[in-house]
Each structure stands twice: as structure tokens, then as C-alpha cells.
Design an enzyme around this catalytic site. Structure first.
Site, short mmCIF file in Angstrom:
data_model
loop_
_atom_site.label_atom_id
_atom_site.label_comp_id
_atom_site.label_asym_id
_atom_site.label_seq_id
_atom_site.Cartn_x
_atom_site.Cartn_y
_atom_site.Cartn_z
N GLY A 239 0.77 -1.24 0.00
CA GLY A 239 0.00 0.00 0.00
C GLY A 239 0.80 1.28 0.00
O GLY A 239 0.23 2.35 -0.25
N GLU A 275 4.23 -6.53 2.28
CA GLU A 275 3.99 -6.97 0.90
C GLU A 275 3.96 -5.78 -0.06
O GLU A 275 2.97 -5.56 -0.76
CB GLU A 275 2.63 -7.68 0.80
CG GLU A 275 2.46 -8.88 1.69
CD GLU A 275 1.01 -9.35 1.76
OE1 GLU A 275 0.09 -8.58 1.41
OE2 GLU A 275 0.79 -10.49 2.16
N PRO A 276 5.01 -4.99 -0.10
CA PRO A 276 4.97 -3.84 -1.01
C PRO A 276 5.03 -4.29 -2.47
O PRO A 276 5.73 -5.25 -2.80
CB PRO A 276 6.24 -3.05 -0.64
CG PRO A 276 7.17 -4.08 -0.07
CD PRO A 276 6.30 -5.12 0.58
N GLY A 277 4.27 -3.63 -3.29
CA GLY A 277 4.33 -3.87 -4.73
C GLY A 277 4.77 -2.59 -5.40
O GLY A 277 5.94 -2.37 -5.71
N TYR A 318 -8.16 4.24 -13.58
CA TYR A 318 -8.23 4.97 -12.31
C TYR A 318 -8.12 6.48 -12.48
O TYR A 318 -7.89 7.18 -11.49
CB TYR A 318 -7.07 4.57 -11.39
CG TYR A 318 -6.80 3.11 -11.21
CD1 TYR A 318 -7.76 2.25 -10.66
CD2 TYR A 318 -5.56 2.57 -11.55
CE1 TYR A 318 -7.47 0.90 -10.47
CE2 TYR A 318 -5.28 1.22 -11.35
CZ TYR A 318 -6.24 0.40 -10.82
OH TYR A 318 -5.95 -0.92 -10.63
N CYS A 344 -9.31 2.40 -30.13
CA CYS A 344 -10.62 2.97 -30.46
C CYS A 344 -11.51 3.09 -29.24
O CYS A 344 -12.52 2.40 -29.11
CB CYS A 344 -11.28 2.10 -31.53
SG CYS A 344 -10.20 1.93 -32.95
N GLU A 345 -11.11 3.91 -28.31
CA GLU A 345 -11.86 4.20 -27.09
C GLU A 345 -11.52 5.63 -26.69
O GLU A 345 -10.33 5.99 -26.68
CB GLU A 345 -11.38 3.33 -25.91
CG GLU A 345 -11.53 1.85 -26.08
CD GLU A 345 -12.84 1.32 -25.52
OE1 GLU A 345 -13.57 2.07 -24.85
OE2 GLU A 345 -13.10 0.14 -25.78
N TYR A 373 1.99 -2.05 -12.09
CA TYR A 373 0.63 -2.11 -12.67
C TYR A 373 0.63 -1.54 -14.08
O TYR A 373 -0.33 -0.89 -14.51
CB TYR A 373 -0.38 -1.40 -11.75
CG TYR A 373 -0.35 -1.97 -10.34
CD1 TYR A 373 -0.88 -3.24 -10.08
CD2 TYR A 373 0.27 -1.30 -9.29
CE1 TYR A 373 -0.81 -3.79 -8.81
CE2 TYR A 373 0.35 -1.85 -8.02
CZ TYR A 373 -0.21 -3.09 -7.79
OH TYR A 373 -0.13 -3.65 -6.53
C1 LIG Z 1 -2.10 -5.63 -4.28
C2 LIG Z 1 -1.69 -6.16 -2.97
C3 LIG Z 1 -0.47 -5.77 -2.39
C4 LIG Z 1 0.43 -4.74 -3.02
O1 LIG Z 1 -0.12 -3.48 -2.98
P1 LIG Z 1 0.78 -2.21 -3.37
O2 LIG Z 1 -0.12 -1.07 -3.18
O3 LIG Z 1 1.22 -2.40 -4.76
O4 LIG Z 1 1.93 -2.19 -2.40
C5 LIG Z 1 -0.11 -6.36 -1.21
N1 LIG Z 1 -0.90 -7.27 -0.59
C6 LIG Z 1 -2.07 -7.65 -1.11
C7 LIG Z 1 -2.89 -8.65 -0.39
C8 LIG Z 1 -2.51 -7.12 -2.30
O5 LIG Z 1 -3.70 -7.48 -2.81
#
Ligand SMILES: *Cc1c(COP(=O)(O)O)cnc(C)c1O
Length: 422
Positions: A239, A275-277, A318, A344-345, A373
Site C-alpha cells: 500500500g 507486501e509492497p508492490g 483509475y 478505439c476508445e 501495474y
Molecule cells: C495488491 C496487494 C499488495 C500490493 O499493494 P501495493 O499497493 O502495490 O503495495 C499487497 N498485498 C495484497 C494482499 C494485495 O492485494
């Protein structure tokens, strides 16, 4: 307009001149700076120093195996949400024992695959899923380790489509229900319920929602401890937000975030999981694209790029802002454009009313903040092949995904020559 002979500084990413790269690879393509990813990972690892903590990269943010391999080399595990992501993570060299499995819709086959691979932990999101995991683990004669994903009911104050921690969202179970799971843990002898998990949303730029969520999870952990339940991991999800718009978005300092963990969980003796993405990869990536043409509409000028919403969906999905840089002489006069793709959107719009140096066909354009993403959400819409991905590292580059060919794009399709009856 003239293009300067020297590349402008903004055309250099991780020591690689993107103009030269774009001359040899055709646009559009994604370029990711390994150095920038490393810096994010190591910055967070430094902030966590002294804690028993593990980073599990949310694979959905960028699932390229080259990126996952880089994560593995940095000691980062994986947070997966499907059997496909499990497969990718394993191919990239991430150990099964460093993998956690999240998601509201895990199928029986996916649970079985993850058990067989020997992943570390299931993040469970419903009583039905708990029962399914119990059945499948029983059938295999194993005991699965699992965390309850609790919904702490906090407002992450982010975009509604990426908020996940409110009571009305589909994710996790409320603390009352989770309490019942622990009380009845004996009914699921093949599931060792030894973790708590919470993930409240994405692109969060304020500390307060994290503080609330962490405090609620910590209070629940203390209650469980009093009741005699042993919790060996607390997973606080991802997050952490990033800067998509220079001078506008102010991401949370990882030290401030970790200070909250240290304070709220000072007496926790298990492992903290994050769990950073987005935070690890978004700002490390750019979408490299070219101007196909400048179209003069009524009262508007459209910059038509060779990249489109199928390549980078975030603006269409978004209304997301991405900084856009035109690679050329800084002395070019400024002009206002709607920056669009060829799909075409009407939604195929990267930006409206964006002020940029005046452009001409062929100019190179960099769309920033595209490392998360981006490619992982791309599609073949309008029969546009999936684009190439390139990893850059200190002046060198490696193509980590070749552009899809037309033949690959239709490889699983066939003419209806053989008809069967079901
Ligand atoms: C998507 C997700 C993340 C990663 O979120 P980010 O905002 O990219 O850090 C971590 N944990 C869970 C369960 C998710 O669904």
C-alpha cells in the site's frame, strides 16, 4: 523543433540512453531501472534493520521474471494471488518458503498447487476458504500454515478502486469473525492458524490509515495472545504510495512507516511481513513511446502516441496521473496537448490538457511511474501485441520480455474445424 545532439538528462535511465535504446528496439516498450528497484528494496530493508521482518513483493505489481529474479537476489520473497504468479515466482528463483498466497478467490487447484510447492503461508480471506484449505491439506496429510486476513475497517483515503480495508470491501473478514476462527481452530487440524494479515489499499500517501490499521491488528494480536493463541507472523500488506506527479505526491518516508511498526508491535516476538508492490517498482519504470502524429482538433491538439491503454491501463482505469516527458531540446516552446493512444476508445487518454514542449511525429516520449501495474495489467486489446520489457542496470540493458509476435498473439486460437458435443 530541433533535437539536441546530446541526450537530455531525462533520456538517461540507470546509465542507459533511452534514445539509443529506442533506436534499436522498436517502441513502445517498458524500461525498468534495476538500480532504482535495488535502492527501494534496500532502503526499506535498512528501515527494518533489527526487526525480524520479511519483504514479500506483491508479484501482481510487476510480474516479469527478470524483475522477480532481481527481487530474489535481494532476499525478497513473493506475495502471490494466483497459481500463475506462483509459477512465475518459482521460475524466477524465489524459494517456496518465501512465498505468501493472498486473494479472495483461490481455487482448489491453486490451493493444491501452493501446498505441493510448499509455500510459507496462506492469507485466508473467508471461512469457506479455511474449510477448503483444511480439506485439501487433510487429503495430502499435511498441515498448512495460515494467516487470517482481517479487515480493519479503515479508510485508506486513496482511489475507491484501490481501497480494500473498509468493512464494505470484499477483502478479509472482520475481527469478530476472525475471533471465531481462532476459538474454533481445533475444527481445522490441518490448518495451523498462526498469522494475522491486513492490507488496506494501495497508493496510500498518508500515515494515519496505516497507523489505525496497525493499531487494530496489534490490539487483536494482544487479545489472541491473552487467550493463549500463538501468532508467529503479522503481515501488514502493501500500500505504500509513490510519486506519480512531481511536486504533488508526497510519499510516506519508509522510516516513518517502520517507526509505527516498531511502536505498535514493540512486544511482538514473531515475524513482521510486508507486501509492497508499487513502492518497490513504480518509479523505477518508464513506458518509452513515440509520437505517431500531432492531430489538430477543434480547440484541442492531440498527441497521438504509439503506446495505448492496453499497454498502460492506469489512466483509463483509475484516472491516474503519470508524468510525461518529451525527450528533446529544453528550448522548445510549450504547448497544451491531450495525450492519447491509437486504441478505439475515448478512454484511451494518458493525459488531458498537459503542457509539454511542442512535439512532432517521431519524438520520443517517456511516461513515468510505469514500473508497477503497467506491463502486468497490459492486454492485447485492439490486437496490439504485448510490448517488450527491458531491465537497465548501470549502463547496460537486458531484454526481459521480447515483444509478442502476431503469431504468438493468436497461438491458442483456432478455426472451428473440429466440432464436438459436450
Ligand atoms: C495488491 C496487494 C499488495 C500490493 O499493494 P501495493 O499497493 O502495490 O503495495 C499487497 N498485498 C495484497 C494482499 C494485495 O492485494
Amino acid at each position: 523543433m530541433t533535437m539536441s545532439d546530446q541526450p537530455t538528462p531525462s533520456a538517461i535511465l540507470d546509465g542507459v540512453d533511452l534514445r539509443a535504446l529506442a533506436a534499436s528496439l522498436s517502441t513502445p516498450f517498458y524500461a525498468y531501472s534495476a538500480g532504482a528497484i535495488r535502492a527501494r528494496v534496500q532502503g526499506l530493508q535498512r528501515a527494518l534493520d533489527g526487526l525480524d521482518a520479511r519483504l514479500c513483493f506483491a508479484v501482481k505489481a510487476n510480474s516479469n521474471i527478470g524483475v522477480l529474479h532481481l527481487m530474489a537476489g535481494l532476499g525478497v520473497g513473493a506475495d502471490i494471488v494466483s497459481a500463475g504468479e506462483l509459477w512465475r515466482a518459482r521460475q524466477a528463483g524465489i524459494a517456496a518458503s518465501d512465498i505468501v498466497f493472498s486473494g479472495v478467490g483461490k481455487s482448489a487447484d491453486e490451493i493444491a498447487a501452493a501446498l505441493d510447492a510448499g509455500i510459507w503461508k496462506f492469507n485466508l480471506e473467508s471461512a469457506d476458504e479455511l474449510a477448503l484449505l483444511q480439506d485439501i491439506a487433510y487429503g495430502r496429510g499435511v498441515v498448512a500454515s495460515a494467516a487470517v486476513r482481517v479487515n480493519p475497517d479503515v479508510d485508506a483515503r486513496t482511489h475507491a478502486k484501490i481501497s480494500t480495508g473498509r468493512a464494505e470491501n470484499k477483502f478479509g473478514v472482520d475481527i469478530d469473525e476472525a475471533r471465531g476462527w481462532f476459538a474454533n481452530a481445533g475444527r481445522s487440524p490441518n490448518v495451523r492458524l498462526d498469522g494475522l494479515h491486513a492490507h488496506i489499499g494501495s497508493q496510500i500517501l498518508e500515515l494515519a490509515p496505516f497507523e489505525q490499521a496497525i493499531a487494530r491488528v496489534a490490539a487483536f494480536w494482544r487479545e489472541l495472545r491473552e487467550a493463549g493463541h500463538r501468532i508467529d507472523s503479522i503481515d501488514l500488506g502493501g500500500g505504500l504510495g509513490v510519486c506519480y506527479r512531481a511536486g504533488h505526491d508526497r510519499p510516506i518516508d519508509p522510516d516513518d512507516y517502520v517507526a509505527v511498526l516498531r511502536r505498535e508491535l514493540h512486544d511482538f516476538d514473531g515475524r513482521i511481513v510486508l507486501e509492497p508492490g508499487r513502492y518497490l517498482v513504480a518509479e523505477a519504470g518508464v513506458l518509452v513511446t513515440r509520437v505517431l502524429r500531432v492531430k489538430h482538433g477543434r480547440g484541442r491538439d492531440f498527441l497521438v502516441l504509439d503506446a495505448a491503454m492496453n499497454d498502460l491501463q492506469r489512466p483509463a482505469l483509475y484516472d491516474a496521473w503519470h508524468d510525461i516527458h518529451v525527450v528533446q531540446d529544453a528550448s522548445a516552446p510549450l504547448q497544451c496537448y491531450d495525450v492519447v493512444g491509437p486504441v478505439c476508445e475515448t478512454g484511451d487518454t494518458f493525459a488531458r490538457d498537459r503542457v509539454l514542449p511542442r512535439c512532432a511525429a517521431g519524438d520520443l516520449v517517456l511516461i513515468g511511474g510505469a514500473g508497477a501495474y503497467g506491463a502486468s495489467m497490459s492486454s492485447n486489446y485492439n490486437s496490439r501485441p504485448l510490448l517488450a520489457e527491458v531491465l537497465l542496470d548501470a549502463g547496460r540493458y537486458a531484454v526481459v520480455r521480447r515483444r509478442q509476435s502476431f503469431a504468438q498473439m493468436i497461438a491458442n486460437e483456432q478455426l472451428p474445424t473440429a466440432w464436438s458435443e459436450a
